[in-house]
Scaffold this active site. Structure first.
Site, mmCIF file in Angstrom:
data_model
loop_
_atom_site.group_PDB
_atom_site.id
_atom_site.type_symbol
_atom_site.label_atom_id
_atom_site.label_comp_id
_atom_site.label_asym_id
_atom_site.label_seq_id
_atom_site.Cartn_x
_atom_site.Cartn_y
_atom_site.Cartn_z
ATOM 1 N N HIS A 104 96.414 61.303 -13.532
ATOM 2 C CA HIS A 104 95.868 62.772 -13.707
ATOM 3 C C HIS A 104 96.495 62.762 -12.548
ATOM 4 O O HIS A 104 96.426 64.762 -12.607
ATOM 5 C CB HIS A 104 94.483 62.478 -13.592
ATOM 6 C CG HIS A 104 93.834 61.325 -14.667
ATOM 7 N ND1 HIS A 104 93.719 60.126 -15.086
ATOM 8 C CD2 HIS A 104 92.958 62.369 -15.353
ATOM 9 C CE1 HIS A 104 93.234 60.362 -16.061
ATOM 10 N NE2 HIS A 104 93.184 61.521 -17.102
ATOM 11 N N CYS A 399 92.922 67.181 -27.782
ATOM 12 C CA CYS A 399 92.766 67.937 -26.032
ATOM 13 C C CYS A 399 93.527 67.300 -25.258
ATOM 14 O O CYS A 399 93.835 67.583 -23.967
ATOM 15 C CB CYS A 399 91.520 67.878 -25.305
ATOM 16 S SG CYS A 399 90.839 66.340 -25.458
#
Ligand code: PEP
Ligand code: MG
Length: 462
Positions: A104, A399
């Site tokens: 992330h 996404c």
């Protein structure tokens, strides 16, 4: 994590007994505790070592009065967590000795348009303070002692990138339609006001993935409703009248706040064990997003029963307000295989190629150097999901980062993904690439890709 008594005890020992400064002690104490965690057999707990290091670095910087955002150059570090990257500003690029392209930290950098190279290896840390380097995110390299020609090439790349952004802003009102008239809706991924504004500036129709958990990575407990309203209101205020897809807290993995340390669960599973937290978030989202075309997205769904539980919780907090669209993220092989059943219970599906790719291929999301989304095993699950959505008559978007990958994107469009949600800073480039496509050719390409005839994509540049 910061309140861990053993961390406090070693801090006290270092400062009072050894007489070192608080700044150094904070980092040393965090390192001690990280080293212990890293030795644990449980890989999930061992991964938290990086979080403790990140905490130590940030606390040390605060204690020393250092502003992490004042460097103005390339930040070189061993590893960084997503919260560290989100806090950077004024830094022109980041190079990490460790880390993976789908961790992330990398996703946050990509969304901010911050050039980043990960997994360079320990030799990266030999770079001296103040040394001139070229950071090439496209080629995933850090060049030390660059030649004048290499420097000139790097400056040209920066100028090209700037021109591309200017073009994206100029063409923001042109729809993303292929040469043969097929329309694709391009949305942005975001976790901050800055990213929402950037996505909109580049022509995004709205936000396809708001990663709410990134706002609460330091949370000491499930975030209370009022706090969530406070954090979400400024972000959603920019999306008045537009699609705002708010994903429920997707904690776990490299997005584990201190209070969930040690948990093996991730995503919706965690929230379903904390029904009050789920209701608090749903209420906060309804309140903060009341002026948007709100969609609520549930992360890491594995079964239709989970959707039904969220649906019931949502109904319970509506209090007369209209029910927003409810969608499920398909990002595990199980979910993809059950996509037809799940599709019956939701208003839309959203394919999370980051987790899906890593899980199908058994890669380590936080360390992997590639995300080969065009591997047939992954593509077949994506195809299955898109077909399930189409049979159920509901929209489906992608996404994950594959939606902006130059090789994967045309295949996803050819498979029938009607919406792509991409890193905010990449909205313009994806819109431009859609305009350069022909849908009939993408469809052919998708068929070839499903037969395994397309070379590996997803050596993600960060
Ligand atoms: C994904 O897994 O593809 C995704 C979009 O979610 P995240 O990257 O936040 O796990
Ligand atoms: Mg995911």
């Amino acid at each position: 994590m910061a309140q861990d008594p053993s961390l406090e005890a070693s801090l006290e020992r270092l400062v009072l007994a050894s007489g070192i400064t608080a700044q150094v002690a904070l980092q040393d104490a965090a390192e001690e505790s990280a080293a212990e965690l890293a030795l644990l057999d449980d890989p999930m707990l061992a991964e938290r070592a990086d979080d403790v290091r990140s905490l130590g670095r940030r606390a040390a910087a605060h204690a020393g009065g250092v502003r992490l955002d004042r460097t103005g150059g390339v930040l070189v570090a061993d590893s960084l967590g997503p919260a560290d990257v989100a806090e950077l500003s004024g830094v022109r690029g980041v190079a990490l000795a460790r880390g993976g392209v789908t961790a992330h930290a990398a996703i946050v950098a990509r969304s901010l348009g911050l050039p980043m190279v990960v997994g360079v290896g320990p030799e990266l840390l030999e770079v001296e303070d103040g040394e001139e380097v070229v950071l090439d995110g496209d080629a995933s390299v850090v060049v030390r002692f660059p030649s004048p020609a290499r420097l000139a090439q790097a400056r040209e790349s920066i100028a090209v990138r700037q021109r591309a952004r200017d073009r994206a802003v100029t063409h923001r009102d042109e729809p993303a339609i292929t040469g043969d008239g097929h329309r694709v809706s391009i949305l942005g991924n975001a976790a901050s006001v800055a990213e929402v504004l950037e996505a909109l500036a580049q022509g995004a129709e709205g936000i396809g993935l708001l990663r709410t958990e990134l706002l609460f990575l330091d949370a000491p407990s499930w975030p209370p409703q009022e706090q969530q309203v406070r954090f979400l209101t400024p972000i959603l205020a920019e999306l008045s009248g537009r699609i705002a897809t708010v994903r429920l807290l997707d904690f776990g993995g490299d997005k584990t706040p201190p209070f969930l340390r040690g948990t093996k669960e991730r995503g919706v599973e965690l929230m379903l064990h904390a029904p009050e937290a789920l209701k608090a978030q749903l209420s906060a989202v309804l309140e903060a997003g009341s002026k948007t075309r709100l969609r609520i997205l549930v992360p890491l769904i594995t079964s239709p029963a989970q959707v039904l539980e969220v649906h019931a919780a949502l109904t319970a907090v509506l209090d007369g307000r209209p029910r927003p669209a409810l969608g499920a993220m398909i990002e595990t092989p199980d979910a993809a295989r059950r996509a037809a059943e799940i599709a019956k219970e939701v208003d839309f599906l959203s394919i999370g190629t980051n987790d899906l790719t890593q899980m199908v291929l058994g890669l380590d999301r936080e360390q992997s150097k590639s995300a080969p989304v065009t591997d047939v095993r992954v593509l077949r699950l994506i195809d299955m999901t898109i077909r399930a959505a189409s049979d159920a008559g509901i929209p489906v978007d992608v996404c994950g980062e594959a939606a902006s990958d130059a090789v994967a994107m045309p295949i996803l469009v050819g498979l029938g993904a009607g919406e792509l949600s991409v890193a905010a800073a990449r909205v313009g480039e994806v819109r431009e690439r859609v305009r350069a496509l022909r849908f009939d050719e993408s469809e052919k390409l998708a068929v070839e890709a499903l037969l395994g005839q397309v070379a590996d994509a997803g050596r993600e540049r960060v």
